[in-house]
Design an enzyme around this catalytic site. Structure first.
Site, PDB file in Angstrom:
ATOM      1  CG  HIS A 139      -3.978  -9.119  -0.952  1.00 51.15           C
ATOM      2  ND1 HIS A 139      -3.280  -8.297  -0.110  1.00 51.15           N
ATOM      3  CD2 HIS A 139      -3.586 -10.379  -0.620  1.00 51.15           C
ATOM      4  CE1 HIS A 139      -2.529  -9.018   0.716  1.00 51.15           C
ATOM      5  NE2 HIS A 139      -2.692 -10.286   0.407  1.00 51.15           N
ATOM      6  CB  CYS A 168     -22.929 -12.761  -8.206  1.00 50.33           C
ATOM      7  SG  CYS A 168     -24.297 -13.528  -7.316  1.00 50.33           S
ATOM      8  CG  ASN A 207       8.062   0.007   4.231  1.00 51.07           C
ATOM      9  OD1 ASN A 207       7.176   0.066   3.375  1.00 51.07           O
ATOM     10  ND2 ASN A 207       7.796  -0.009   5.533  1.00 51.07           N
ATOM     11  CB  ALA A 226      -0.933  -0.018   1.207  1.00 49.59           C
ATOM     12  CG  ASP A 268      -3.941   0.687  -6.218  1.00 51.58           C
ATOM     13  OD1 ASP A 268      -3.338   1.048  -5.180  1.00 51.58           O
ATOM     14  OD2 ASP A 268      -3.353   0.137  -7.182  1.00 51.58           O
ATOM     15  CD  GLN A 289       1.415  -7.224   0.521  1.00 54.98           C
ATOM     16  OE1 GLN A 289       0.999  -7.761   1.548  1.00 54.98           O
ATOM     17  NE2 GLN A 289       2.367  -6.319   0.521  1.00 54.98           N
TER      18      GLN A 289
HETATM   19  N1  APR Z   1       7.332   5.629   0.463  1.00 62.66           N
HETATM   20  C1  APR Z   1       7.870   4.576   1.144  1.00 62.66           C
HETATM   21  N2  APR Z   1       7.173   3.838   2.053  1.00 62.66           N
HETATM   22  C2  APR Z   1       5.894   4.191   2.293  1.00 62.66           C
HETATM   23  C3  APR Z   1       5.267   5.284   1.634  1.00 62.66           C
HETATM   24  C4  APR Z   1       6.049   6.016   0.678  1.00 62.66           C
HETATM   25  N3  APR Z   1       5.543   7.059   0.005  1.00 62.66           N
HETATM   26  N4  APR Z   1       3.991   5.387   2.105  1.00 62.66           N
HETATM   27  C5  APR Z   1       3.839   4.405   3.020  1.00 62.66           C
HETATM   28  N5  APR Z   1       4.967   3.690   3.127  1.00 62.66           N
HETATM   29  C6  APR Z   1       5.183   2.484   3.945  1.00 62.66           C
HETATM   30  C7  APR Z   1       4.671   2.582   5.380  1.00 62.66           C
HETATM   31  O1  APR Z   1       5.718   2.971   6.246  1.00 62.66           O
HETATM   32  C8  APR Z   1       4.183   1.156   5.677  1.00 62.66           C
HETATM   33  O2  APR Z   1       5.121   0.433   6.465  1.00 62.66           O
HETATM   34  O3  APR Z   1       4.397   1.475   3.336  1.00 62.66           O
HETATM   35  C9  APR Z   1       4.047   0.483   4.313  1.00 62.66           C
HETATM   36  C10 APR Z   1       2.653   0.012   4.013  1.00 62.66           C
HETATM   37  O4  APR Z   1       2.358  -1.046   4.914  1.00 62.66           O
HETATM   38  P1  APR Z   1       0.826  -1.482   5.144  1.00 62.66           P
HETATM   39  O5  APR Z   1       0.000  -0.277   5.361  1.00 62.66           O
HETATM   40  O6  APR Z   1       0.845  -2.583   6.162  1.00 62.66           O
HETATM   41  O7  APR Z   1       0.391  -2.075   3.720  1.00 62.66           O
HETATM   42  P2  APR Z   1       0.683  -3.510   3.134  1.00 62.66           P
HETATM   43  O8  APR Z   1       1.997  -4.041   3.602  1.00 62.66           O
HETATM   44  O9  APR Z   1       0.447  -3.437   1.681  1.00 62.66           O
HETATM   45  O10 APR Z   1      -0.512  -4.378   3.808  1.00 62.66           O
HETATM   46  C11 APR Z   1      -0.679  -5.695   3.346  1.00 62.66           C
HETATM   47  O11 APR Z   1      -2.760  -5.844   4.576  1.00 62.66           O
HETATM   48  O12 APR Z   1      -4.694  -4.795   5.200  1.00 62.66           O
HETATM   49  C12 APR Z   1      -4.170  -5.742   4.369  1.00 62.66           C
HETATM   50  O13 APR Z   1      -5.023  -6.416   2.308  1.00 62.66           O
HETATM   51  C13 APR Z   1      -4.387  -5.352   2.931  1.00 62.66           C
HETATM   52  O14 APR Z   1      -2.917  -5.670   1.040  1.00 62.66           O
HETATM   53  C14 APR Z   1      -2.974  -5.173   2.378  1.00 62.66           C
HETATM   54  C15 APR Z   1      -2.150  -6.032   3.317  1.00 62.66           C
END
Ligand code: APR
Length: 238
Positions: free
Chosen positions: A114, A122, A206, A18, A99, A96
């Site tokens: 995902h 449906c 990250n 994300a 969008d 993951q």
């Molecule tokens: N640049 C670098 N890192 C970033 C940025 C950015 N611009 N924006 C956010 N982050 C980092 C955050 O620090 C965070 O650790 O991206 C990471 C996103 O982690 P999550 O929010 O846990 O997302 P994700 O790992 O994709 O979650 C996995 O969990 O809720 C479920 O299905 C959902 O696919 C998702 C899964």
């Protein structure tokens, strides 16, 4: 450093979470203060129980994400990854994210672990519709069954084809680059380890540290993905 690794690699796989879409204005899930799960309970909005018991609340959560995604779309980082695939610098993206931004930016080999918000289907007969059903608040199928986003809910299996393809690509990669994931959700978070165990170099980019940083050959924290990809793009292929 990232550009050097890309230039040396024969088969690079990128893995996104994300954090890849926050620069498009979509909040992630676990960033301190701004993550969605700071204010929403995933069990209440992203689980099969929520779908079956609180259909309206369930759909409102996804509707806001569908509308937000339609508002913005891919950012420069998505475009660079699509360009690198065309140039043969990367071989595919395991994502993951639901969008659809990688595909919209032109990436071809995208494994959506995902599922996707681009469609609904449906629960009863499996018929698929476009996601305009959210805007129309049309959540029932012609057969009378409940429509649902074609995303993987907590507790559900991952789509078989994307899962198998992701294992195959992770095992073949000699460079595996994680972009914007906390690497906390199984089984999606196993792919960086599969690649590492097969001898790939592992890069984790990250904002915040992750539990898998200890296995990485290169970790970049506290910098935005868009800037890092833009910088690397100036030096790849040289
Ligand atoms: N640049 C670098 N890192 C970033 C940025 C950015 N611009 N924006 C956010 N982050 C980092 C955050 O620090 C965070 O650790 O991206 C990471 C996103 O982690 P999550 O929010 O846990 O997302 P994700 O790992 O994709 O979650 C996995 O969990 O809720 C479920 O299905 C959902 O696919 C998702 C899964």
């Amino acid at each position: 450093m990232l550009a050097d690794l890309l230039n040396e690699s024969k088969r690079t796989i990128v893995y996104t979470g994300a954090g890849m879409s926050t620069e498009s204005g979509l909040p992630d899930f676990r960033s301190a203060k701004t993550g969605m799960w700071e204010t929403e309970d995933p069990a209440k909005v992203a689980s099969v129980t929520a779908l079956n018991q609180q259909v309206e609340q369930f759909f409102q959560f996804y509707k806001q994400r569908v509308l937000a995604a339609k508002e913005t779309g891919p950012h420069k980082g998505h475009d660079i990854l699509a360009k690198w695939e065309k140039e043969g610098l990367i071989n595919g993206i395991i994502t993951q994210n639901v969008d659809g931004f990688h595909t919209m930016a032109g990436s071809k080999n995208v494994m959506e672990l995902h599922g996707t918000l681009r469609k609904v289907h449906c629960e009863t007969c499996g018929k698929e519709y476009g996601n305009e059903r959210y805007e129309q608040d049309e959540f029932y199928c012609d057969c009378g069954g409940t429509l649902r986003p074609s995303v993987v809910l907590f507790g559900e299996m991952l789509p078989e084809e994307a899962f198998i393809q992701s294992i195959f690509e992770s095992e073949k990669a000699d460079l595996f680059i994680v972009l914007g994931s906390s690497l906390t959700v199984t089984p999606a978070n196993q792919f960086p380890l599969i690649a590492k165990e097969q001898g790939a170099k592992l890069v984790i980019i990250n904002m915040e540290p992750t539990e898998m940083d200890q296995f990485a050959d290169l970790v970049i924290n506290e910098r935005k993905i868009g800037e890092i990809l833009d910088e690397a793009d100036q030096n790849v292929g040289k």
